[in-house]
Design an enzyme around this catalytic site. Structure first.
Site, short mmCIF file in Angstrom:
data_model
loop_
_atom_site.label_atom_id
_atom_site.label_comp_id
_atom_site.label_asym_id
_atom_site.label_seq_id
_atom_site.Cartn_x
_atom_site.Cartn_y
_atom_site.Cartn_z
N TYR A 1 -2.56 11.64 6.55
CA TYR A 1 -2.93 10.35 7.11
C TYR A 1 -1.97 9.25 6.62
O TYR A 1 -1.70 9.14 5.43
CB TYR A 1 -4.37 9.98 6.68
CG TYR A 1 -4.53 8.50 6.56
CD1 TYR A 1 -4.69 7.74 7.71
CD2 TYR A 1 -4.44 7.86 5.35
CE1 TYR A 1 -4.77 6.37 7.64
CE2 TYR A 1 -4.51 6.49 5.25
CZ TYR A 1 -4.68 5.75 6.40
OH TYR A 1 -4.73 4.40 6.32
N ARG B 1 0.86 -1.18 0.00
CA ARG B 1 0.00 0.00 0.00
C ARG B 1 0.89 1.23 0.00
O ARG B 1 1.76 1.36 0.87
CB ARG B 1 -0.88 0.00 1.26
CG ARG B 1 -1.90 1.11 1.26
CD ARG B 1 -2.61 1.20 2.60
NE ARG B 1 -1.88 2.03 3.54
CZ ARG B 1 -2.41 2.61 4.61
NH1 ARG B 1 -3.69 2.41 4.90
NH2 ARG B 1 -1.68 3.33 5.42
N GLU C 1 -13.59 -1.31 6.51
CA GLU C 1 -12.88 -1.48 7.79
C GLU C 1 -13.66 -0.91 8.97
O GLU C 1 -13.46 -1.33 10.10
CB GLU C 1 -11.46 -0.87 7.73
CG GLU C 1 -11.43 0.64 7.64
CD GLU C 1 -10.01 1.20 7.52
OE1 GLU C 1 -9.19 0.61 6.80
OE2 GLU C 1 -9.75 2.23 8.14
N TRP D 1 -11.43 12.12 8.91
CA TRP D 1 -10.02 11.77 9.05
C TRP D 1 -9.76 10.47 8.33
O TRP D 1 -10.51 9.53 8.41
CB TRP D 1 -9.63 11.59 10.53
CG TRP D 1 -8.20 11.17 10.58
CD1 TRP D 1 -7.10 11.95 10.34
CD2 TRP D 1 -7.70 9.86 10.84
NE1 TRP D 1 -5.96 11.21 10.42
CE2 TRP D 1 -6.30 9.91 10.72
CE3 TRP D 1 -8.33 8.64 11.15
CZ2 TRP D 1 -5.49 8.79 10.91
CZ3 TRP D 1 -7.52 7.53 11.33
CH2 TRP D 1 -6.10 7.61 11.23
N ASP E 1 -5.02 3.97 -0.10
CA ASP E 1 -6.14 4.22 0.82
C ASP E 1 -6.48 5.71 0.80
O ASP E 1 -5.65 6.54 1.16
CB ASP E 1 -5.70 3.78 2.24
CG ASP E 1 -6.84 3.76 3.23
OD1 ASP E 1 -7.92 4.29 2.92
OD2 ASP E 1 -6.63 3.22 4.34
N HIS F 1 -8.97 6.88 2.55
CA HIS F 1 -9.41 7.11 3.92
C HIS F 1 -10.68 7.97 4.05
O HIS F 1 -10.72 8.93 4.83
CB HIS F 1 -8.26 7.69 4.76
CG HIS F 1 -8.18 7.06 6.12
ND1 HIS F 1 -8.62 7.68 7.26
CD2 HIS F 1 -7.73 5.85 6.52
CE1 HIS F 1 -8.43 6.88 8.29
NE2 HIS F 1 -7.90 5.77 7.88
N ARG G 1 -13.63 -5.15 3.46
CA ARG G 1 -12.49 -4.99 4.37
C ARG G 1 -12.81 -5.20 5.84
O ARG G 1 -12.05 -4.80 6.71
CB ARG G 1 -11.95 -3.55 4.20
CG ARG G 1 -11.40 -3.23 2.86
CD ARG G 1 -9.90 -3.22 2.83
NE ARG G 1 -9.32 -2.32 3.80
CZ ARG G 1 -8.30 -2.67 4.60
NH1 ARG G 1 -7.79 -3.87 4.55
NH2 ARG G 1 -7.81 -1.79 5.45
N GLU H 1 -8.90 2.17 -1.77
CA GLU H 1 -9.66 1.89 -0.54
C GLU H 1 -10.40 3.12 -0.03
O GLU H 1 -9.87 4.23 -0.08
CB GLU H 1 -8.65 1.39 0.50
CG GLU H 1 -9.23 1.09 1.86
CD GLU H 1 -8.14 0.63 2.83
OE1 GLU H 1 -7.08 0.17 2.37
OE2 GLU H 1 -8.36 0.75 4.03
N GLU I 1 -4.25 -7.47 5.18
CA GLU I 1 -3.38 -6.35 5.53
C GLU I 1 -2.48 -6.76 6.68
O GLU I 1 -2.94 -7.36 7.66
CB GLU I 1 -4.21 -5.13 5.95
CG GLU I 1 -3.36 -3.91 6.29
CD GLU I 1 -4.19 -2.69 6.68
OE1 GLU I 1 -5.39 -2.84 6.96
OE2 GLU I 1 -3.61 -1.59 6.71
C1 GCO Z 1 -5.86 0.89 7.22
C2 GCO Z 1 -6.55 1.88 8.05
C3 GCO Z 1 -5.91 2.24 9.35
C4 GCO Z 1 -6.90 3.00 10.21
C5 GCO Z 1 -6.65 2.73 11.65
C6 GCO Z 1 -7.72 3.28 12.52
O1 GCO Z 1 -6.30 0.75 6.09
O2 GCO Z 1 -4.93 0.28 7.70
O3 GCO Z 1 -7.18 2.88 7.35
O4 GCO Z 1 -4.69 2.84 9.27
O5 GCO Z 1 -6.87 4.35 9.99
O6 GCO Z 1 -6.54 1.37 11.84
O7 GCO Z 1 -7.62 2.74 13.79
MG MG Z 2 -7.90 1.88 5.55
#
Ligand code: GCO
Ligand code: MG
Length: 407
Positions: A163, A151, A267, A407, A215, A217, A288, A241, A344
């Site tokens: 991020y 990634r 996630e 975020w 990602d 996010h 995810r 992602e 992951e």
């Molecule tokens: C990822 C995630 C993480 C999250 C984190 C939040 O794809 O690994 O986006 O980095 O931001 O796990 O607790």
């Molecule tokens: Mg993520």
């Protein structure tokens, strides 16, 4: 009816060997212990309290072999269904009971799930660089470790923090220690100007074979997401992602209409119900959901079963805040589930490997859960006790005008 074993204790261990982890320990009359991960990044103590005050007392006296019945009891019995705190708590119980069932039968959990359908589980890790040259170095370093899927995240010119990227070219940790979250400034336009070129540079550098992931996010509008998907088409991502916050899933139809860049979402989902339309409308390619936050092995398998029908594959969450116990559980599912694509694997600080002694292993781009009975992870409680909880929060993000954004 034969006399069954009985749960005699359910204890919660909160430890912070570099970052916070919440772990559930279930003990049976016959002296077996099962471990479950209950870590919810930045809201750890809410789950610890839910487990201690509202779940542990209900478990005492129950038959540990009745995993599905206990799941149904805690899910339906709460009345207030779903949500990350409830589902993480149920997930921890589920993991601990599968661990006990494995230890009772002398089998690794993947054998109880039907046995391996593959020899090992493909994994991806993170490469981060504040600028593109640093990102390329980071990708190279991960390739040298054997990773076949990486990634790639990079800093954005004009932004002080981004991020998933640290300025020091070191690893990053999502949650920062302290009693309040760090505030970051986010600028989507700057990101969209930079990200496609940065990722294209990575593709040029690595050639066609390495799987590249990225990602976003949850930060884009549907139209921005569609444009990014289009712009990345040539980069040939394994997945893009969390392009939008997926609370409103209808917006993904727009994204899908405009790009064939594979999409991965989930996630932050806690149940099959949040995945349902994304899967059945084929709005995503990868789901995810995490074994911890989506109700454990029992529920992740239901999500996998629904996804299999629609040719959606699993690529579970596995950052540093998903403990080695949950990673083990995810790998047992991965080894035994046909439509499991990739895991992951962000990795852990060395101390975490000492606190959680695990049978799972990484080699040559792949993970394997090991063949120890149960999940194959034991928490060293004496060592864990040396690292008490420390407040830590995920950052929050504001736009340049000061308004809050995702975020
Ligand atoms: C990822 C995630 C993480 C999250 C984190 C939040 O794809 O690994 O986006 O980095 O931001 O796990 O607790
Ligand atoms: Mg993520």
């Amino acid at each position: 009816m034969s006399k069954h074993d009985t749960i005699v204790a359910a204890d919660v261990v909160v430890t912070s060997p570099g970052r916070n982890f919440v772990t559930l320990k279930i003990t049976t009359e016959q002296g077996l212990t099962g471990w479950g991960d209950a870590t919810l990044n930045g809201r750890e103590l809410a789950v610890a309290t839910y487990l201690r005050d509202h779940v542990a007392p209900l478990l005492i006296g129950r038959d540990p072999a009745r995993i599905e019945d206990t799941w149904q009891y805690l899910y339906r019995g709460a009345y207030w269904r779903r949500g990350p705190v409830t589902m993480t708590s149920i997930g921890a119980v589920d993991l601990a009971l599968w661990d006990i069932k494995g230890k009772t039968t002398g089998q690794p959990v993947h054998q109880l799930l039907g046995g391996p359908v593959r020899d090992r589980v493909l994994s991806y890790t993170h490469a981060t660089g504040w600028d593109v040259p640093q990102l390329l170095d980071s990708v190279d370093a991960q390739r040298e470790r054997g990773f076949r899927a990486v990634r790639a995240q990079t800093g954005v010119p004009g932004l002080d923090t981004v991020y998933g990227v640290s300025r020091e070219a070191a690893g990053y940790e999502p949650a920062g220690r302290g009693t309040t979250p760090v505030e970051e400034v986010w600028d989507t336009a700057a990101y969209l100007r930079h990200a496609p070129g940065a990722l294209a540079a990575v593709r040029d550098h690595v050639g066609p074979e390495l799987h590249l992931l990225h990602d976003a996010h949850h930060r884009l509008t549907p139209n921005e997401a569609a444009r990014l998907g289009q712009a990345l088409q040539e980069v040939d991502l394994f997945w893009l992602e969390d392009v939008t916050p997926a609370e409103n899933q209808e917006v993904l139809r727009h994204v899908r209409r405009h790009t064939t860049t594979p999409l991965a979402i989930g996630e932050v989902f806690n149940t099959v119900w949040e995945c349902q339309s994304l899967i059945t409308e084929q709005l995503i390619d990868y789901v995810r959901t995490c074994v911890t936050h989506a109700g454990g092995i029992s529920h992740l398998r239901r999500i996998a079963a629904l996804a299999e029908v629609w040719q959606v594959r699993l690529g579970p969450h596995g950052p540093s805040d998903v403990s080695p116990v949950a990673l083990a559980a995810s790998l047992h599912v991965g080894l035994s589930t046909p439509n499991f694509a990739i895991q992951e694997y962000m990795g852990y600080e060395p101390l975490v490997h000492e606190v959680f002694r695990h049978d799972w292993s990484y080699a040559d781009g792949y993970l394997h859960p090991g063949d120890a009975p149960g999940l194959g992870v034991e928490l060293d409680e004496t060592l864990a006790a040396r690292f008490p909880y420390e407040p830590a929060y995920l950052p929050v993000a504001r736009r340049r005008d000061g308004s809050m954004t995702d975020w």
